[in-house]
Design a protein around this motif. Structure first.
Motif, PDB file in Angstrom:
ATOM      1  N   GLY A  38      41.920  27.977  13.703  1.00  0.00           N
ATOM      2  CA  GLY A  38      41.319  26.465  14.149  1.00  0.00           C
ATOM      3  C   GLY A  38      41.201  25.499  13.059  1.00  0.00           C
ATOM      4  O   GLY A  38      41.717  24.286  13.335  1.00  0.00           O
TER       5      GLY A  38
ATOM      6  N   VAL B 178      43.106  21.665  12.690  1.00  0.00           N
ATOM      7  CA  VAL B 178      42.370  20.419  12.563  1.00  0.00           C
ATOM      8  C   VAL B 178      42.871  19.628  11.221  1.00  0.00           C
ATOM      9  O   VAL B 178      42.973  18.666  11.358  1.00  0.00           O
ATOM     10  CB  VAL B 178      40.830  20.734  12.487  1.00  0.00           C
TER      11      VAL B 178
ATOM     12  N   GLN C 207      41.064  16.499  19.234  1.00  0.00           N
ATOM     13  CA  GLN C 207      40.837  17.386  20.555  1.00  0.00           C
ATOM     14  C   GLN C 207      41.989  17.046  21.415  1.00  0.00           C
ATOM     15  O   GLN C 207      42.668  17.966  21.800  1.00  0.00           O
ATOM     16  CB  GLN C 207      39.652  16.775  21.369  1.00  0.00           C
TER      17      GLN C 207
ATOM     18  N   THR D 132      45.339  18.520  19.637  1.00  0.00           N
ATOM     19  CA  THR D 132      45.250  20.240  19.371  1.00  0.00           C
ATOM     20  C   THR D 132      45.012  20.872  20.672  1.00  0.00           C
ATOM     21  O   THR D 132      45.376  22.037  20.607  1.00  0.00           O
ATOM     22  CB  THR D 132      44.390  20.410  18.375  1.00  0.00           C
TER      23      THR D 132
ATOM     24  N   PHE E 114      41.904  21.530  21.677  1.00  0.00           N
ATOM     25  CA  PHE E 114      40.864  22.468  21.353  1.00  0.00           C
ATOM     26  C   PHE E 114      39.608  21.717  22.100  1.00  0.00           C
ATOM     27  O   PHE E 114      39.706  20.601  22.356  1.00  0.00           O
ATOM     28  CB  PHE E 114      40.460  22.706  19.873  1.00  0.00           C
ATOM     29  N   ALA E 115      38.660  22.584  22.605  1.00  0.00           N
ATOM     30  CA  ALA E 115      37.245  21.770  23.050  1.00  0.00           C
ATOM     31  C   ALA E 115      36.760  20.969  21.827  1.00  0.00           C
ATOM     32  O   ALA E 115      36.633  21.183  20.745  1.00  0.00           O
ATOM     33  CB  ALA E 115      36.294  22.909  23.386  1.00  0.00           C
ATOM     34  N   GLN E 116      36.129  19.794  22.626  1.00  0.00           N
ATOM     35  CA  GLN E 116      35.606  18.935  21.438  1.00  0.00           C
ATOM     36  C   GLN E 116      34.648  19.587  20.718  1.00  0.00           C
ATOM     37  O   GLN E 116      34.478  19.474  19.197  1.00  0.00           O
ATOM     38  CB  GLN E 116      34.996  17.693  22.212  1.00  0.00           C
TER      39      GLN E 116
ATOM     40  N   HIS F 124      34.548  22.648  19.548  1.00  0.00           N
ATOM     41  CA  HIS F 124      35.243  23.531  18.410  1.00  0.00           C
ATOM     42  C   HIS F 124      35.942  22.498  17.391  1.00  0.00           C
ATOM     43  O   HIS F 124      35.466  22.817  16.225  1.00  0.00           O
ATOM     44  CB  HIS F 124      36.253  24.179  19.064  1.00  0.00           C
ATOM     45  N   VAL F 125      36.366  21.134  17.598  1.00  0.00           N
ATOM     46  CA  VAL F 125      36.788  20.344  16.753  1.00  0.00           C
ATOM     47  C   VAL F 125      35.676  19.841  15.848  1.00  0.00           C
ATOM     48  O   VAL F 125      35.797  19.658  14.587  1.00  0.00           O
ATOM     49  CB  VAL F 125      37.411  19.222  17.459  1.00  0.00           C
TER      50      VAL F 125
ATOM     51  N   SER G 275      34.740  22.486  13.436  1.00  0.00           N
ATOM     52  CA  SER G 275      35.747  22.732  12.433  1.00  0.00           C
ATOM     53  C   SER G 275      35.710  21.399  11.435  1.00  0.00           C
ATOM     54  O   SER G 275      35.831  21.726  10.083  1.00  0.00           O
ATOM     55  CB  SER G 275      37.143  22.759  12.901  1.00  0.00           C
TER      56      SER G 275
END
Length: 136
Positions: A32, A36, A52, A55, A57-59, A61-62, A65
């Protein structure tokens, strides 16, 4: 070639590229975090919501990261001049140089390990031709 075989080929090529572009001593990033930092590298000045969206990905998670990448000195944040509540992200100079250095590593040895010395030249030529045809 069907979609499943194409997907497997793509995944295998990604795995090979990862072998070429990483060393045992490299900072370990999660997949992940790699996604990013690659996105920020391609789109400097992005905000978390843009990363987000690109990619998938959930916000949260971003954001997590980005926080870890900032702690490692790989991403810097600056206030958005148009909206000071937003933070624009870019890779640091050291991260940019490391990415470019790693991206320039030849794949010859890794390919030879997988297909053997006698087939490596042909595989590399075919990969180059494929990249040209796909305008990469």
């Amino acid at each position: 070639m069907d979609g499943v075989r194409l997907h497997r080929l793509g995944k295998h090529l990604i795995d090979l590229a990862r072998q070429v572009t990483t060393d045992a001593g490299d900072t370990a990033l999660t997949p992940g975090e790699v996604a990013v930092i690659e996105d920020v590298f391609k789109h400097p000045g992005s905000v978390v919501t843009e990363i987000q969206a690109r990619t998938g990905f959930a916000q949260s998670h971003v954001s997590a990261s980005v926080s870890r990448l900032r702690e490692q000195g790989l991403i810097v944040a600056a206030p958005d001049p148009a909206d000071r509540r937003r933070t624009r992200l870019s890779v640091t100079d050291i991260a940019h140089r490391a990415i470019m250095r790693r991206a320039g590593r030849p794949a010859d040895e890794t390919i030879a390990q997988v297909v053997g010395e006698e087939k490596a030249e042909r595989v590399l030529k075919l990969l180059g031709e494929l990249a040209d045809l796909l305008k990469m």
